[in-house]
Design a protein around this motif. Structure first.
Motif, PDB file in Angstrom:
ATOM      1  N   THR A  32      -9.888  11.710   6.528  1.00  0.00           N
ATOM      2  CA  THR A  32      -8.619  11.613   7.154  1.00  0.00           C
ATOM      3  C   THR A  32      -7.733  12.667   7.195  1.00  0.00           C
ATOM      4  OG1 THR A  32      -8.715   9.059   6.637  1.00  0.00           O
ATOM      5  CG2 THR A  32      -6.506  10.056   7.462  1.00  0.00           C
ATOM      6  N   ALA A  33      -7.653  13.147   6.019  1.00  0.00           N
ATOM      7  CA  ALA A  33      -6.922  14.648   5.600  1.00  0.00           C
ATOM      8  C   ALA A  33      -7.486  15.688   6.368  1.00  0.00           C
ATOM      9  CB  ALA A  33      -6.903  14.948   4.206  1.00  0.00           C
ATOM     10  N   ARG A  34      -8.707  15.691   6.229  1.00  0.00           N
ATOM     11  CA  ARG A  34      -9.476  17.056   7.020  1.00  0.00           C
ATOM     12  C   ARG A  34      -9.346  16.665   8.666  1.00  0.00           C
ATOM     13  NH1 ARG A  34     -13.001  19.970   3.812  1.00  0.00           N
ATOM     14  NH2 ARG A  34     -13.740  18.808   2.021  1.00  0.00           N
ATOM     15  N   ALA A  35      -9.586  15.679   9.213  1.00  0.00           N
ATOM     16  CA  ALA A  35      -9.241  15.291  10.826  1.00  0.00           C
ATOM     17  C   ALA A  35      -7.548  15.648  11.112  1.00  0.00           C
ATOM     18  CB  ALA A  35      -9.437  13.805  10.898  1.00  0.00           C
ATOM     19  N   TYR A  36      -6.798  15.203  10.100  1.00  0.00           N
ATOM     20  CA  TYR A  36      -5.424  15.520  10.292  1.00  0.00           C
ATOM     21  C   TYR A  36      -5.193  17.162  10.497  1.00  0.00           C
ATOM     22  CZ  TYR A  36      -0.573  16.361   9.277  1.00  0.00           C
ATOM     23  OH  TYR A  36       0.732  16.706   9.782  1.00  0.00           O
ATOM     24  N   ASN A  40      -6.742  18.692  13.591  1.00  0.00           N
ATOM     25  CA  ASN A  40      -5.879  18.291  14.647  1.00  0.00           C
ATOM     26  C   ASN A  40      -4.592  19.410  14.885  1.00  0.00           C
ATOM     27  OD1 ASN A  40      -5.421  16.763  17.001  1.00  0.00           O
ATOM     28  ND2 ASN A  40      -3.553  16.043  15.933  1.00  0.00           N
ATOM     29  N   VAL A  41      -3.952  19.654  13.483  1.00  0.00           N
ATOM     30  CA  VAL A  41      -3.145  20.578  13.479  1.00  0.00           C
ATOM     31  C   VAL A  41      -3.281  21.810  14.111  1.00  0.00           C
ATOM     32  CG1 VAL A  41      -1.686  21.814  11.937  1.00  0.00           C
ATOM     33  CG2 VAL A  41      -1.714  19.402  11.816  1.00  0.00           C
ATOM     34  N   ILE A  42      -4.563  22.232  13.734  1.00  0.00           N
ATOM     35  CA  ILE A  42      -5.031  23.537  14.045  1.00  0.00           C
ATOM     36  C   ILE A  42      -5.332  23.721  15.652  1.00  0.00           C
ATOM     37  CG2 ILE A  42      -7.178  24.997  14.246  1.00  0.00           C
ATOM     38  CD1 ILE A  42      -7.429  24.468  11.052  1.00  0.00           C
ATOM     39  N   ARG A  43      -5.882  22.476  16.145  1.00  0.00           N
ATOM     40  CA  ARG A  43      -6.136  22.393  17.574  1.00  0.00           C
ATOM     41  C   ARG A  43      -4.723  22.298  18.375  1.00  0.00           C
ATOM     42  NH1 ARG A  43      -5.842  18.457  20.884  1.00  0.00           N
ATOM     43  NH2 ARG A  43      -5.576  16.817  19.311  1.00  0.00           N
ATOM     44  N   VAL A  44      -3.987  21.409  18.008  1.00  0.00           N
ATOM     45  CA  VAL A  44      -2.658  21.364  18.765  1.00  0.00           C
ATOM     46  C   VAL A  44      -1.696  22.643  18.612  1.00  0.00           C
ATOM     47  CG1 VAL A  44      -0.259  19.987  18.561  1.00  0.00           C
ATOM     48  CG2 VAL A  44      -2.516  18.914  18.579  1.00  0.00           C
ATOM     49  N   HIS A  45      -1.931  23.206  17.559  1.00  0.00           N
ATOM     50  CA  HIS A  45      -1.071  24.384  17.593  1.00  0.00           C
ATOM     51  C   HIS A  45      -1.846  25.809  17.662  1.00  0.00           C
ATOM     52  CE1 HIS A  45       2.613  22.336  15.951  1.00  0.00           C
ATOM     53  NE2 HIS A  45       1.703  21.557  15.328  1.00  0.00           N
ATOM     54  N   ASP A  46      -2.951  25.822  18.476  1.00  0.00           N
ATOM     55  CA  ASP A  46      -3.642  26.866  18.745  1.00  0.00           C
ATOM     56  C   ASP A  46      -3.885  27.748  17.430  1.00  0.00           C
ATOM     57  OD1 ASP A  46      -5.035  28.414  20.646  1.00  0.00           O
ATOM     58  OD2 ASP A  46      -3.355  29.757  20.933  1.00  0.00           O
ATOM     59  N   GLY A  47      -4.680  27.053  16.515  1.00  0.00           N
ATOM     60  CA  GLY A  47      -5.267  27.902  15.372  1.00  0.00           C
ATOM     61  C   GLY A  47      -4.514  27.637  14.258  1.00  0.00           C
ATOM     62  N   ASN A  64       0.891  -1.202   0.019  1.00  0.00           N
ATOM     63  CA  ASN A  64      -0.145   0.019  -0.027  1.00  0.00           C
ATOM     64  C   ASN A  64       0.828   1.098  -0.098  1.00  0.00           C
ATOM     65  OD1 ASN A  64      -2.230  -1.315   0.083  1.00  0.00           O
ATOM     66  ND2 ASN A  64      -2.283  -1.507   2.309  1.00  0.00           N
ATOM     67  N   PRO A  65       0.371   2.386  -0.495  1.00  0.00           N
ATOM     68  CA  PRO A  65       0.928   3.563  -0.522  1.00  0.00           C
ATOM     69  C   PRO A  65       1.346   4.015   1.030  1.00  0.00           C
ATOM     70  CG  PRO A  65      -0.889   3.856  -1.984  1.00  0.00           C
ATOM     71  CD  PRO A  65      -1.008   2.633  -1.269  1.00  0.00           C
ATOM     72  N   SER A  66       2.326   4.924   1.398  1.00  0.00           N
ATOM     73  CA  SER A  66       2.339   5.514   2.647  1.00  0.00           C
ATOM     74  C   SER A  66       1.113   6.346   2.930  1.00  0.00           C
ATOM     75  CB  SER A  66       3.724   5.954   2.933  1.00  0.00           C
ATOM     76  OG  SER A  66       3.505   7.185   2.305  1.00  0.00           O
ATOM     77  N   ILE A  67       0.797   6.312   4.212  1.00  0.00           N
ATOM     78  CA  ILE A  67      -0.176   7.235   4.885  1.00  0.00           C
ATOM     79  C   ILE A  67       0.264   8.786   4.475  1.00  0.00           C
ATOM     80  CG2 ILE A  67       0.769   7.374   7.248  1.00  0.00           C
ATOM     81  CD1 ILE A  67      -2.863   7.521   6.109  1.00  0.00           C
ATOM     82  N   HIS A  68       1.515   9.127   4.227  1.00  0.00           N
ATOM     83  CA  HIS A  68       2.011  10.268   4.102  1.00  0.00           C
ATOM     84  C   HIS A  68       1.596  10.816   2.588  1.00  0.00           C
ATOM     85  CE1 HIS A  68       4.108  10.470   7.824  1.00  0.00           C
ATOM     86  NE2 HIS A  68       4.877   9.462   7.459  1.00  0.00           N
ATOM     87  N   GLN A  69       1.998   9.779   1.834  1.00  0.00           N
ATOM     88  CA  GLN A  69       1.555  10.049   0.255  1.00  0.00           C
ATOM     89  C   GLN A  69       0.202  10.193   0.235  1.00  0.00           C
ATOM     90  OE1 GLN A  69       3.523   6.706  -1.419  1.00  0.00           O
ATOM     91  NE2 GLN A  69       5.610   7.481  -1.448  1.00  0.00           N
ATOM     92  N   GLU A  70      -0.602   9.416   0.732  1.00  0.00           N
ATOM     93  CA  GLU A  70      -1.934   9.215   0.593  1.00  0.00           C
ATOM     94  C   GLU A  70      -2.516  10.956   1.202  1.00  0.00           C
ATOM     95  OE1 GLU A  70      -3.733   5.773   2.462  1.00  0.00           O
ATOM     96  OE2 GLU A  70      -3.500   4.849   0.600  1.00  0.00           O
ATOM     97  N   LEU A  71      -2.338  11.110   2.226  1.00  0.00           N
ATOM     98  CA  LEU A  71      -2.588  12.514   2.920  1.00  0.00           C
ATOM     99  C   LEU A  71      -2.426  13.593   2.090  1.00  0.00           C
ATOM    100  CD1 LEU A  71      -2.388  11.718   6.636  1.00  0.00           C
ATOM    101  CD2 LEU A  71      -4.217  11.742   5.299  1.00  0.00           C
TER     102      LEU A  71
END
Length: 154
Positions: free
Chosen positions: A111-115, A118-125, A61-68
């Motif tokens: 999955t990409a939207r959720a990722y 999460n970046v927005i949440r973790v990095h405060d915006g 399978n492709p890597s998750i990084h490539q898919e995202l």
């Protein structure tokens, strides 16, 4: 789809996904006469990697990084064109010029939207907008990133 069905082809097309402060370049996007939209991301690999990936009984399978990465471009395509009919990774063997295609599930867009949420949440915006051609994905790339110190603190 045949060549006569193609309305537009975008190659190395810059995209910005505003809600997530994401910038990138789509390797190729095809818009057909019927309005259908297909995204392609090209991955260049050597003969050894190609054999390991496709020389087995079952393809790996492709890597998750490539898919995202591709799915993030898919978010842009959906926002821009209102539809996306397929996403594909094209693996190009630079030693033999062989090309293999692997379809990426449309579920990866969620999955990409959720990722990115999460970046927005973790990095405060979210993180600041990266400059063109900057997008660390792998851990080793972080040492070259302009935001390494900020991420290390968080």
């Amino acid at each position: 789809m045949s060549f006569t069905d193609i309305k537009d082809v975008y190659v190395e097309h810059p995209v910005v996904v505003d809600p997530y402060n994401f910038r990138g370049l789509i390797d190729m996007m095809i818009v057909a006469e019927d309005g259908s939209v297909y995204l392609y991301d090209i991955k260049t690999i050597n003969s050894w990697s190609y054999k390991m990936k496709f020389g087995r009984v079952k393809q790996s399978n492709p890597s998750i990084h490539q898919e995202l990465q591709l799915a993030t471009y898919g978010i842009w395509a959906l926002d821009t064109f209102g539809r996306l009919d397929g996403m594909y990774l094209l693996y190009y063997n630079k030693d033999s010029s062989m090309l293999k295609e692997q379809e990426v599930s449309m579920d990866r867009i969620d999955t990409a939207r959720a990722y990115w949420e999460n970046v927005i949440r973790v990095h405060d915006g979210g993180l600041p907008m990266l400059k063109a051609n900057e997008s660390p994905i792998m851990d080793w790339e972080c040492k070259y990133c302009n935001f390494k110190q900020q991420c290390d603190k968080e």
